[in-house]
Design a protein around this motif. Structure first.
Motif, PDB file in Angstrom:
ATOM      1  N   ASN A  18       0.960  -1.220   0.113  1.00  0.00           N
ATOM      2  CA  ASN A  18       0.107   0.017   0.070  1.00  0.00           C
ATOM      3  C   ASN A  18       0.800   1.258   0.187  1.00  0.00           C
ATOM      4  O   ASN A  18       0.435   2.272  -0.340  1.00  0.00           O
ATOM      5  N   ASN A  19       1.980   1.096   0.510  1.00  0.00           N
ATOM      6  CA  ASN A  19       2.864   2.168   0.393  1.00  0.00           C
ATOM      7  C   ASN A  19       3.334   2.731  -1.030  1.00  0.00           C
ATOM      8  O   ASN A  19       3.280   3.867  -1.629  1.00  0.00           O
ATOM      9  N   ARG A  20       3.270   1.623  -1.990  1.00  0.00           N
ATOM     10  CA  ARG A  20       3.694   1.754  -3.436  1.00  0.00           C
ATOM     11  C   ARG A  20       2.363   2.686  -4.099  1.00  0.00           C
ATOM     12  O   ARG A  20       2.498   3.523  -4.863  1.00  0.00           O
ATOM     13  N   PHE A  73      -7.532  -4.951   5.471  1.00  0.00           N
ATOM     14  CA  PHE A  73      -8.706  -5.001   6.122  1.00  0.00           C
ATOM     15  C   PHE A  73      -9.176  -6.189   7.026  1.00  0.00           C
ATOM     16  O   PHE A  73      -9.809  -5.998   7.928  1.00  0.00           O
ATOM     17  N   ARG A  74      -8.534  -7.393   6.971  1.00  0.00           N
ATOM     18  CA  ARG A  74      -9.032  -8.462   7.470  1.00  0.00           C
ATOM     19  C   ARG A  74      -8.389  -8.832   8.768  1.00  0.00           C
ATOM     20  O   ARG A  74      -9.180  -9.523   9.667  1.00  0.00           O
ATOM     21  N   ARG A  75      -7.035  -8.484   8.906  1.00  0.00           N
ATOM     22  CA  ARG A  75      -6.362  -8.938  10.211  1.00  0.00           C
ATOM     23  C   ARG A  75      -6.976  -8.456  11.560  1.00  0.00           C
ATOM     24  O   ARG A  75      -6.919  -8.915  12.552  1.00  0.00           O
ATOM     25  N   PHE A 126     -14.155   4.345   3.494  1.00  0.00           N
ATOM     26  CA  PHE A 126     -14.701   5.336   4.135  1.00  0.00           C
ATOM     27  C   PHE A 126     -15.030   5.192   5.450  1.00  0.00           C
ATOM     28  O   PHE A 126     -15.069   6.123   6.427  1.00  0.00           O
ATOM     29  N   ARG A 127     -15.522   3.921   5.963  1.00  0.00           N
ATOM     30  CA  ARG A 127     -15.804   3.543   7.266  1.00  0.00           C
ATOM     31  C   ARG A 127     -14.517   3.760   8.187  1.00  0.00           C
ATOM     32  O   ARG A 127     -14.601   4.442   9.389  1.00  0.00           O
ATOM     33  N   THR A 128     -13.365   3.132   7.780  1.00  0.00           N
ATOM     34  CA  THR A 128     -12.055   3.399   8.467  1.00  0.00           C
ATOM     35  C   THR A 128     -11.802   4.656   8.745  1.00  0.00           C
ATOM     36  O   THR A 128     -11.358   5.109   9.897  1.00  0.00           O
ATOM     37  N   GLY A 136      -8.667  -2.285   9.175  1.00  0.00           N
ATOM     38  CA  GLY A 136      -7.444  -1.437   8.128  1.00  0.00           C
ATOM     39  C   GLY A 136      -6.621  -0.754   8.882  1.00  0.00           C
ATOM     40  O   GLY A 136      -6.585  -0.350   9.611  1.00  0.00           O
ATOM     41  N   ALA A 137      -5.495  -0.452   7.919  1.00  0.00           N
ATOM     42  CA  ALA A 137      -4.428   0.319   8.391  1.00  0.00           C
ATOM     43  C   ALA A 137      -4.410   1.340   7.395  1.00  0.00           C
ATOM     44  O   ALA A 137      -4.713   1.303   5.938  1.00  0.00           O
TER      45      ALA A 137
END
Length: 375
Positions: free
Chosen positions: A121-123, A136-138, A342-344, A365-366
């Motif tokens: 996700n940094n990329r 999102f899952r962990r 949006f929720r996060t 999520g992160a």
């Protein structure tokens, strides 16, 4: 006090089918999700093979994992740029990206549960200049959940009805059901294989990525002995919550099933795999007391044989696509991850404990933030 982060969001989904990266743009607030654009980005064959070479229990090196993580991150970033270009939107107009990532291993049972999605996700954040939400899952798993499925929360927000018993069926590589029954907690789980085994089988025998319009399966005959044997797999009888993936239902699983009996022609195997998907779904719909309307999305919604078999097995149920309700079946999962982002960012929960088995609702999520350049 939490602030609701209304705005435009992009959802990125690369599912178990590996048939492309689905990207959608939607305007989202507390009351609505309005899809504004969609785009499908091809997955280069070398990357597809790298994923398939990792997600079925093969031995891999950390170097391979790290390189694939980077390559997928770049691919997802390029997919977002492709959507921005085709829609004529600038990055500054987008609040955030919700990226599911590419699952390479999902282990929801045992003492050490985890789920691994690759695609750095940094990329994505660096390539696009847009804040990105991923992994999102962990968090759901950290609270004892299966980490899947996460889409039922989105289905409930968009498609639940106060009177009609509705179920949403997503037929991707794996098939999953969301049960939106009035007055009951939402439930949802993976019923078993969706398109995954059918796609793998036709790829091996016909070198086609999928059985378009079920042309091949329609020429075959269902082998009842093979069908019954496959349905006797323990997964189908397991109680919910449950989730599965390519690490379980794969060519090795199918070959083991075929090795047990007589020679069956490839076309009859294809017909039987289509029937396996239909029967395993229909049985779960009936087990929960049936529904008035079964709304189908995902690639399987375009398989006329599968849709016809579901209608035949579920008399009294209206079997239709989600497109009839204004939500593109091809974009449903990508839209769900835009909504989850949006929720996060709004500090709101994204999981449903009644679905995943988690002990509580939690923000998922992160967040990979981007500092907007000063004008």
């Amino acid at each position: 006090m939490l602030s609701i982060k209304s705005g435009r969001y992009i959802g990125v989904m690369s599912g178990t089918s590996l048939d492309g990266v689905d990207v959608v743009l939607a305007a989202i607030d507390e009351r609505m999700v309005a899809q504004q654009a969609s785009y499908s980005h091809p997955i280069p064959i070398a990357l597809k093979n790298a994923v398939l070479g990792m997600c079925q229990g093969q031995q891999v090196t950390l170097q391979q994992v790290g390189e694939l993580d980077t390559q997928l991150g770049i691919l997802f970033g390029e997919a977002v740029l492709g959507l921005l270009k085709s829609a004529g939107i600038s990055p500054e107009e987008v609040t955030a990206i919700g990226c599911h990532g590419q699952t390479v291993w999902h282990q929801p049972k045992g003492d050490t549960t985890f789920s691994m999605q690759l695609g750095d996700n940094n990329r994505i954040a660096a390539l696009t200049g847009i804040t990105t939400v991923g992994d999102f899952r962990r968090r759901d798993m950290a609270w004892g959940g299966q980490g899947a499925p996460l889409v039922p929360a989105f289905h409930q927000a968009l498609l639940a009805d106060t009177a009609e018993r509705r179920m949403i069926l997503n037929i991707g590589g794996i098939a999953n059901l969301s049960m939106l029954l009035p007055g009951q907690p939402v439930r949802g789980y993976d019923t078993g294989p969706g398109n995954m085994l059918m796609d793998a089988w036709i790829l091996r025998h016909k070198h086609q990525p999928y059985d378009k319009n079920a042309q091949w399966a329609t020429q075959g005959r269902v082998n009842l002995r093979l069908l019954q044997q496959m349905l006797s797999d323990a997964y189908f009888a397991e109680p919910a919550p449950k989730s599965t993936g390519r690490e379980y239902f794969n060519m090795a699983w199918l070959e083991k099933q075929l090795a047990r009996g007589h020679e069956i022609s490839p076309v009859d195997v294809q017909a039987t795999l289509t029937e396996l998907t239909a029967v395993s779904i229909a049985e779960q719909v009936q087990l929960t007391g049936g529904c008035d309307r079964l709304m189908v999305c995902g690639g399987g919604a375009r398989n006329p044989l599968l849709m016809a078999r579901l209608s035949a097995m579920l008399p009294g149920t209206e079997v239709c696509t989600t497109d009839a309700f204004g939500i593109s079946g091809d974009d449903m999962e990508a839209l769900a991850f835009a909504w989850l982002a949006f929720r996060t960012l709004s500090g709101q929960s994204g999981n449903l404990p009644s679905v995943t088995g988690a002990s509580r609702e939690t923000v998922l999520g992160a967040i990979y933030p981007v500092v907007s350049p000063r004008s």
